[in-house]
Motif scaffolding. Structure first.
Motif, PDB file in Angstrom:
ATOM      1  N   GLU A  87       0.855  -1.182   0.000  1.00  0.00           N
ATOM      2  CA  GLU A  87       0.000   0.000   0.000  1.00  0.00           C
ATOM      3  C   GLU A  87       0.897   1.240   0.000  1.00  0.00           C
ATOM      4  N   THR A  88       0.746   2.096  -1.013  1.00  0.00           N
ATOM      5  CA  THR A  88       1.680   3.221  -1.194  1.00  0.00           C
ATOM      6  C   THR A  88       0.994   4.591  -1.172  1.00  0.00           C
ATOM      7  N   THR A  89      -0.221   4.665  -0.670  1.00  0.00           N
ATOM      8  CA  THR A  89      -0.984   5.915  -0.751  1.00  0.00           C
ATOM      9  C   THR A  89      -0.267   7.074  -0.080  1.00  0.00           C
ATOM     10  N   ARG A  90       0.358   6.842   1.087  1.00  0.00           N
ATOM     11  CA  ARG A  90       0.920   7.954   1.856  1.00  0.00           C
ATOM     12  C   ARG A  90       2.421   8.103   1.688  1.00  0.00           C
ATOM     13  N   VAL A  91       2.973   7.538   0.647  1.00  0.00           N
ATOM     14  CA  VAL A  91       4.425   7.548   0.529  1.00  0.00           C
ATOM     15  C   VAL A  91       4.968   8.882   0.019  1.00  0.00           C
ATOM     16  N   ALA A 117      -5.510 -14.823   2.589  1.00  0.00           N
ATOM     17  CA  ALA A 117      -5.212 -15.520   3.842  1.00  0.00           C
ATOM     18  C   ALA A 117      -6.080 -16.762   4.004  1.00  0.00           C
ATOM     19  N   LEU A 118      -7.339 -16.654   3.619  1.00  0.00           N
ATOM     20  CA  LEU A 118      -8.283 -17.754   3.784  1.00  0.00           C
ATOM     21  C   LEU A 118      -7.937 -18.943   2.897  1.00  0.00           C
ATOM     22  N   HIS A 119      -7.586 -18.683   1.655  1.00  0.00           N
ATOM     23  CA  HIS A 119      -7.331 -19.765   0.702  1.00  0.00           C
ATOM     24  C   HIS A 119      -5.905 -20.301   0.766  1.00  0.00           C
ATOM     25  N   ASN A 120      -5.018 -19.606   1.492  1.00  0.00           N
ATOM     26  CA  ASN A 120      -3.613 -20.013   1.549  1.00  0.00           C
ATOM     27  C   ASN A 120      -3.127 -20.042   2.999  1.00  0.00           C
ATOM     28  N   PRO A 121      -3.690 -20.926   3.812  1.00  0.00           N
ATOM     29  CA  PRO A 121      -3.406 -20.893   5.247  1.00  0.00           C
ATOM     30  C   PRO A 121      -1.968 -21.226   5.616  1.00  0.00           C
ATOM     31  N   THR A 122      -1.219 -21.910   4.738  1.00  0.00           N
ATOM     32  CA  THR A 122       0.169 -22.239   5.073  1.00  0.00           C
ATOM     33  C   THR A 122       1.138 -21.152   4.619  1.00  0.00           C
ATOM     34  N   PHE A 123       0.637 -20.131   3.953  1.00  0.00           N
ATOM     35  CA  PHE A 123       1.449 -18.982   3.559  1.00  0.00           C
ATOM     36  C   PHE A 123       1.254 -17.856   4.565  1.00  0.00           C
ATOM     37  N   GLU A 124       2.310 -17.072   4.804  1.00  0.00           N
ATOM     38  CA  GLU A 124       2.156 -15.819   5.523  1.00  0.00           C
ATOM     39  C   GLU A 124       1.652 -14.763   4.539  1.00  0.00           C
ATOM     40  N   VAL A 125       0.831 -13.842   5.021  1.00  0.00           N
ATOM     41  CA  VAL A 125       0.350 -12.735   4.197  1.00  0.00           C
ATOM     42  C   VAL A 125       0.860 -11.440   4.828  1.00  0.00           C
ATOM     43  N   PHE A 126       1.824 -10.810   4.190  1.00  0.00           N
ATOM     44  CA  PHE A 126       2.409  -9.570   4.698  1.00  0.00           C
ATOM     45  C   PHE A 126       1.841  -8.387   3.914  1.00  0.00           C
ATOM     46  N   VAL A 127       1.230  -7.466   4.643  1.00  0.00           N
ATOM     47  CA  VAL A 127       0.721  -6.230   4.043  1.00  0.00           C
ATOM     48  C   VAL A 127       1.708  -5.126   4.397  1.00  0.00           C
ATOM     49  N   LEU A 128       2.377  -4.581   3.401  1.00  0.00           N
ATOM     50  CA  LEU A 128       3.441  -3.601   3.616  1.00  0.00           C
ATOM     51  C   LEU A 128       2.932  -2.201   3.289  1.00  0.00           C
ATOM     52  N   PHE A 129       3.093  -1.288   4.243  1.00  0.00           N
ATOM     53  CA  PHE A 129       2.683   0.103   4.071  1.00  0.00           C
ATOM     54  C   PHE A 129       3.935   0.946   3.879  1.00  0.00           C
ATOM     55  N   ALA A 130       4.044   1.593   2.730  1.00  0.00           N
ATOM     56  CA  ALA A 130       5.205   2.420   2.434  1.00  0.00           C
ATOM     57  C   ALA A 130       5.029   3.781   3.099  1.00  0.00           C
ATOM     58  N   GLY A 131       5.964   4.152   3.962  1.00  0.00           N
ATOM     59  CA  GLY A 131       5.855   5.411   4.675  1.00  0.00           C
ATOM     60  C   GLY A 131       5.381   5.209   6.098  1.00  0.00           C
ATOM     61  N   PRO A 132       5.495   6.244   6.929  1.00  0.00           N
ATOM     62  CA  PRO A 132       5.107   6.134   8.338  1.00  0.00           C
ATOM     63  C   PRO A 132       3.621   5.838   8.495  1.00  0.00           C
ATOM     64  N   THR A 133       3.305   4.808   9.256  1.00  0.00           N
ATOM     65  CA  THR A 133       1.913   4.370   9.438  1.00  0.00           C
ATOM     66  C   THR A 133       1.705   4.023  10.909  1.00  0.00           C
ATOM     67  N   GLY A 205      11.467 -13.661  -2.162  1.00  0.00           N
ATOM     68  CA  GLY A 205      10.724 -14.582  -2.994  1.00  0.00           C
ATOM     69  C   GLY A 205       9.272 -14.598  -2.569  1.00  0.00           C
ATOM     70  N   GLY A 206       8.481 -15.498  -3.148  1.00  0.00           N
ATOM     71  CA  GLY A 206       7.075 -15.583  -2.778  1.00  0.00           C
ATOM     72  C   GLY A 206       6.174 -15.020  -3.861  1.00  0.00           C
ATOM     73  N   ILE A 207       4.988 -14.590  -3.444  1.00  0.00           N
ATOM     74  CA  ILE A 207       3.961 -14.133  -4.385  1.00  0.00           C
ATOM     75  C   ILE A 207       3.632 -12.674  -4.108  1.00  0.00           C
ATOM     76  N   TYR A 208       3.559 -11.883  -5.147  1.00  0.00           N
ATOM     77  CA  TYR A 208       3.046 -10.510  -5.033  1.00  0.00           C
ATOM     78  C   TYR A 208       1.655 -10.466  -5.650  1.00  0.00           C
ATOM     79  N   LEU A 209       0.715  -9.792  -4.944  1.00  0.00           N
ATOM     80  CA  LEU A 209      -0.637  -9.575  -5.469  1.00  0.00           C
ATOM     81  C   LEU A 209      -1.018  -8.110  -5.346  1.00  0.00           C
ATOM     82  N   ASP A 210      -1.680  -7.589  -6.366  1.00  0.00           N
ATOM     83  CA  ASP A 210      -2.281  -6.261  -6.253  1.00  0.00           C
ATOM     84  C   ASP A 210      -3.359  -6.265  -5.180  1.00  0.00           C
ATOM     85  N   MET A 211      -3.637  -5.086  -4.631  1.00  0.00           N
ATOM     86  CA  MET A 211      -4.624  -4.994  -3.555  1.00  0.00           C
ATOM     87  C   MET A 211      -6.053  -4.854  -4.062  1.00  0.00           C
TER      88      MET A 211
END
Length: 363
Positions: A87-91, A117-133, A205-211
């Motif tokens: 998420e880059t809205t406030r960057v 998160a629901l369909h991929n329970p063995t994966f971690e889902v990291f939501v990264l916010f660019a900038g101070p949050t 590595g891993g998977i990137y998805l648009d929000m």
């Protein structure tokens, strides 16, 4: 001998008293208070001062705190087993006041995170916010974030912030970012998002998805290295997977080097879809998207999925997601898709989740 009594001047005593009060106030705000203790020992009265760390819940819990930095906090993303959202809205111009940089997610963004998160329970889902949050925590009287609470009810979801220069440190594009070339862009939010997705895949590595996607099924057993065709001429960067080592890591490095070499701040799609398309063309030794999809050996292990996998409904047909008269047609169109892309840039005027897709948040 003359006994002389010396008295402190009144003004000096007043200054000492003021300084003492200020010092005690500083200790109080900092979370430490001075306790005066009376104790009896062997029949003798003893008085002394002790320092004690105070539990100042009434102060600390109502102050928003920054999200933890993804590079400075455990747990770190699992290499090759993490789904990233960015998420880059406030960057661009973060506000100086904390209250204006509070953690926020729209229902549509939350739906994307939840479905992953629901369909991929063995994966971690990291939501990264660019900038101070910043965010209020659960025991704060200011805490009123039901969407955030719902997202965090999934134990595999982590919310983190990142610092752009720190995140780029140690990558092939570190110096380029440091010298600020990126900030000449006319589409800065989009191009920072483009860059951060490639850095994330290079680092972990891993998977990137648009929000603005809705995941429909598990992606846990898909190939390690892939993206999807969006048209007959371009591979899209809204869904990408790269292994954390070997060929996948080398592919991510090639994407970063291409980003720097061909960066164009005046072209919206050049630094996202343009990057992945150019690198795939080089690896596959062809510009023919059909050949890429049909001959997996040609691309040295990088799989290019056809449009049905991620982009079965093209951006021109984005209204089909929201038209109740087209529900059956749209569901049939996406029955074999891993996810659907809602094209938020053009569909954000409609504040709804697509018909036919129902998760606890996605209603």
């Amino acid at each position: 001998m003359t006994l002389r009594l010396t008295f402190f001047p009144f003004k000096l005593l007043a200054k000492i008293r003021i300084k003492l009060i200020l010092a005690l106030f500083g200790l109080l705000v900092g979370g430490t208070i001075l306790n005066y203790t009376y104790q009896r020992d062997d029949g003798k009265a003893m008085t002394y001062f002790t320092w004690k760390q105070a539990n100042l819940q009434s102060i600390s819990t109502n102050v928003p705190r920054p999200l933890n930095d993804v590079l400075l906090t455990e747990p770190q993303p699992k290499p090759g087993r993490t789904i990233f959202f960015i998420e880059t809205t406030r960057v661009i111009r973060p506000k100086p006041e904390m209250i204006n940089n509070m953690l926020q997610l729209t229902a549509r963004q939350a739906c994307a995170i939840e479905s992953a998160a629901l369909h991929n329970p063995t994966f971690e889902v990291f939501v990264l916010f660019a900038g101070p949050t910043y965010r209020y925590y659960e025991n704060s009287s200011q805490h009123q974030q039901p969407i955030i609470d719902a997202i965090l009810s999934y134990t595999n979801v982590k919310l983190r912030q990142l610092n752009l220069k720190r995140f780029a440190t140690g990558t092939p594009i570190e110096d380029w970012v440091k010298y600020g070339h990126l900030f000449s862009s006319s589409f800065l939010i989009n191009h920072i998002s483009d860059l951060l997705r490639f850095i994330s895949l290079y680092r972990f590595g891993g998977i990137y998805l648009d929000m603005d996607v809705v995941v429909l099924r598990s992606m846990e057993d898909m190939p390690l290295n892939y993206a999807g065709a969006e048209s007959d001429t371009h591979v899209a960067s809204g869904v990408m997977s790269m292994a954390p080592h070997g060929f996948g890591h080398e592919f991510a490095e090639s994407c970063l080097r291409d980003f720097q070499k061909h960066f164009d701040g005046g072209a919206w799609a050049n630094n996202g879809p343009g990057v992945i398309t150019r690198v795939v063309q080089k690896v596959c030794r062809t510009k023919n998207i059909t050949l890429m999809m049909e001959d997996e050996n040609r691309c040295l292990g990088f799989k290019v999925f056809d449009r049905n996998a991620f982009y079965a409904v093209p951006w021109e047909d984005w209204r089909h997601f929201f038209d109740p008269n087209l529900v059956k047609q749209t569901l049939a169109r996406t029955k074999d898709s891993y996810l659907v892309h809602m094209w938020n840039d053009v569909s954000k005027q409609i504040n709804r989740i697509p018909y036919g897709r129902r998760f606890p948040i996605c209603t």
